[in-house]
Design a protein around this motif. Structure first.
Motif, PDB file in Angstrom:
ATOM      1  N   GLU A  25     -12.225   5.482   6.492  1.00  0.00           N
ATOM      2  CA  GLU A  25     -11.717   4.650   5.409  1.00  0.00           C
ATOM      3  C   GLU A  25     -10.452   3.990   5.910  1.00  0.00           C
ATOM      4  O   GLU A  25      -9.563   4.666   6.423  1.00  0.00           O
ATOM      5  CB  GLU A  25     -11.389   5.494   4.173  1.00  0.00           C
ATOM      6  CG  GLU A  25     -12.565   5.746   3.303  1.00  0.00           C
ATOM      7  CD  GLU A  25     -12.207   6.451   2.001  1.00  0.00           C
ATOM      8  OE1 GLU A  25     -11.043   6.393   1.561  1.00  0.00           O
ATOM      9  OE2 GLU A  25     -13.115   7.070   1.434  1.00  0.00           O
ATOM     10  N   ILE A  26     -10.425   2.678   5.779  1.00  0.00           N
ATOM     11  CA  ILE A  26      -9.244   1.945   6.228  1.00  0.00           C
ATOM     12  C   ILE A  26      -8.725   1.075   5.105  1.00  0.00           C
ATOM     13  O   ILE A  26      -9.448   0.751   4.165  1.00  0.00           O
ATOM     14  CB  ILE A  26      -9.556   1.073   7.467  1.00  0.00           C
ATOM     15  CG1 ILE A  26     -10.633   0.013   7.124  1.00  0.00           C
ATOM     16  CG2 ILE A  26      -9.968   1.925   8.642  1.00  0.00           C
ATOM     17  CD1 ILE A  26     -10.823  -1.025   8.191  1.00  0.00           C
ATOM     18  N   ARG A  27      -7.493   0.707   5.220  1.00  0.00           N
ATOM     19  CA  ARG A  27      -6.893  -0.284   4.345  1.00  0.00           C
ATOM     20  C   ARG A  27      -6.678  -1.520   5.207  1.00  0.00           C
ATOM     21  O   ARG A  27      -6.039  -1.452   6.260  1.00  0.00           O
ATOM     22  CB  ARG A  27      -5.587   0.231   3.770  1.00  0.00           C
ATOM     23  CG  ARG A  27      -5.838   1.386   2.809  1.00  0.00           C
ATOM     24  CD  ARG A  27      -4.674   1.636   1.907  1.00  0.00           C
ATOM     25  NE  ARG A  27      -4.742   2.632   0.877  1.00  0.00           N
ATOM     26  CZ  ARG A  27      -5.708   3.446   0.526  1.00  0.00           C
ATOM     27  NH1 ARG A  27      -6.835   3.421   1.153  1.00  0.00           N
ATOM     28  NH2 ARG A  27      -5.602   4.306  -0.455  1.00  0.00           N
ATOM     29  N   ARG A  62     -12.003  -2.791  -4.125  1.00  0.00           N
ATOM     30  CA  ARG A  62     -10.894  -3.741  -4.212  1.00  0.00           C
ATOM     31  C   ARG A  62      -9.785  -3.197  -5.098  1.00  0.00           C
ATOM     32  O   ARG A  62      -9.969  -2.243  -5.822  1.00  0.00           O
ATOM     33  CB  ARG A  62     -11.394  -5.077  -4.771  1.00  0.00           C
ATOM     34  CG  ARG A  62     -12.395  -5.734  -3.855  1.00  0.00           C
ATOM     35  CD  ARG A  62     -12.764  -7.108  -4.387  1.00  0.00           C
ATOM     36  NE  ARG A  62     -13.677  -7.767  -3.495  1.00  0.00           N
ATOM     37  CZ  ARG A  62     -13.321  -8.597  -2.543  1.00  0.00           C
ATOM     38  NH1 ARG A  62     -12.061  -8.886  -2.353  1.00  0.00           N
ATOM     39  NH2 ARG A  62     -14.216  -9.161  -1.772  1.00  0.00           N
ATOM     40  N   GLY A  63      -8.653  -3.826  -5.006  1.00  0.00           N
ATOM     41  CA  GLY A  63      -7.533  -3.451  -5.865  1.00  0.00           C
ATOM     42  C   GLY A  63      -6.453  -2.716  -5.102  1.00  0.00           C
ATOM     43  O   GLY A  63      -6.528  -2.528  -3.889  1.00  0.00           O
ATOM     44  N   GLY A  64      -5.431  -2.271  -5.820  1.00  0.00           N
ATOM     45  CA  GLY A  64      -4.266  -1.620  -5.228  1.00  0.00           C
ATOM     46  C   GLY A  64      -4.593  -0.405  -4.396  1.00  0.00           C
ATOM     47  O   GLY A  64      -4.036  -0.199  -3.322  1.00  0.00           O
TER      48      GLY A  64
END
Length: 161
Positions: A25-27, A62-64
């Motif tokens: 999992e990446i940002r 999606r989102g913060g």
């Protein structure tokens, strides 16, 4: 050319991490900051190099608190893989996506180098004189036929024992 090299570096980094674990999992913004590039560069790499044709499943939120999850596809057997590819192809496929599938088939040793070359010749757009949509439809039919044939290969066909 700089973007191409950066894409290769980002791809290599993500694949190195994926070699140690089945999924990551990446940002997007964090990876972009790590490589000092724009977030859209990360999107480009994921959208072009981590596709199902390359053996990856991508999920995103999606989102913060959003993330992008990349999962190495673990297919149970050759038949399941071929079924998945046939399903993905649908009614239309580009030459580039077809080439990715052929590369994956070769890398997974489902076809020989010679078979890969023959398929690549058959799907080459320079041989099609029809419009783009008809070309992609014809390529999809050919690819699905190749994959179905691999799935139900008859060992007695063409002089085999």
């Amino acid at each position: 050319m700089q973007n191409h090299n950066m894409s290769d570096i980002i791809e290599a980094y993500l694949k190195k991490v994926l070699n140690r674990q089945e999924q990551i999992e990446i940002r997007r913004n964090e990876i972009a900051a790590l490589f000092d590039c724009v977030p859209s560069q990360i999107n480009y790499v994921i959208n072009t190099r981590f596709t199902i044709q390359h053996g990856y499943l991508v999920e995103s939120k999606r989102g913060g608190g959003g993330y992008i999850r990349i999962i190495k596809v673990q297919l149970l057997d050759e038949s399941e893989f071929l079924d998945t590819m046939i399903e993905i192809i649908g009614e239309s496929i580009s030459q580039k996506d077809s080439q990715s599938i052929v590369t994956k088939l070769f890398e997974d040793q489902l076809i020989t180098r010679r078979e890969a070359k023959l398929i690549l010749i058959a799907i080459d757009k320079s041989y099609y004189t029809m419009d783009n949509k008809a070309e992609k439809n014809m390529r999809a039919r050919l690819m699905k036929s190749f994959l179905t044939n691999l799935k139900y290969e008859d060992p007695n066909e063409y002089g085999g024992e």
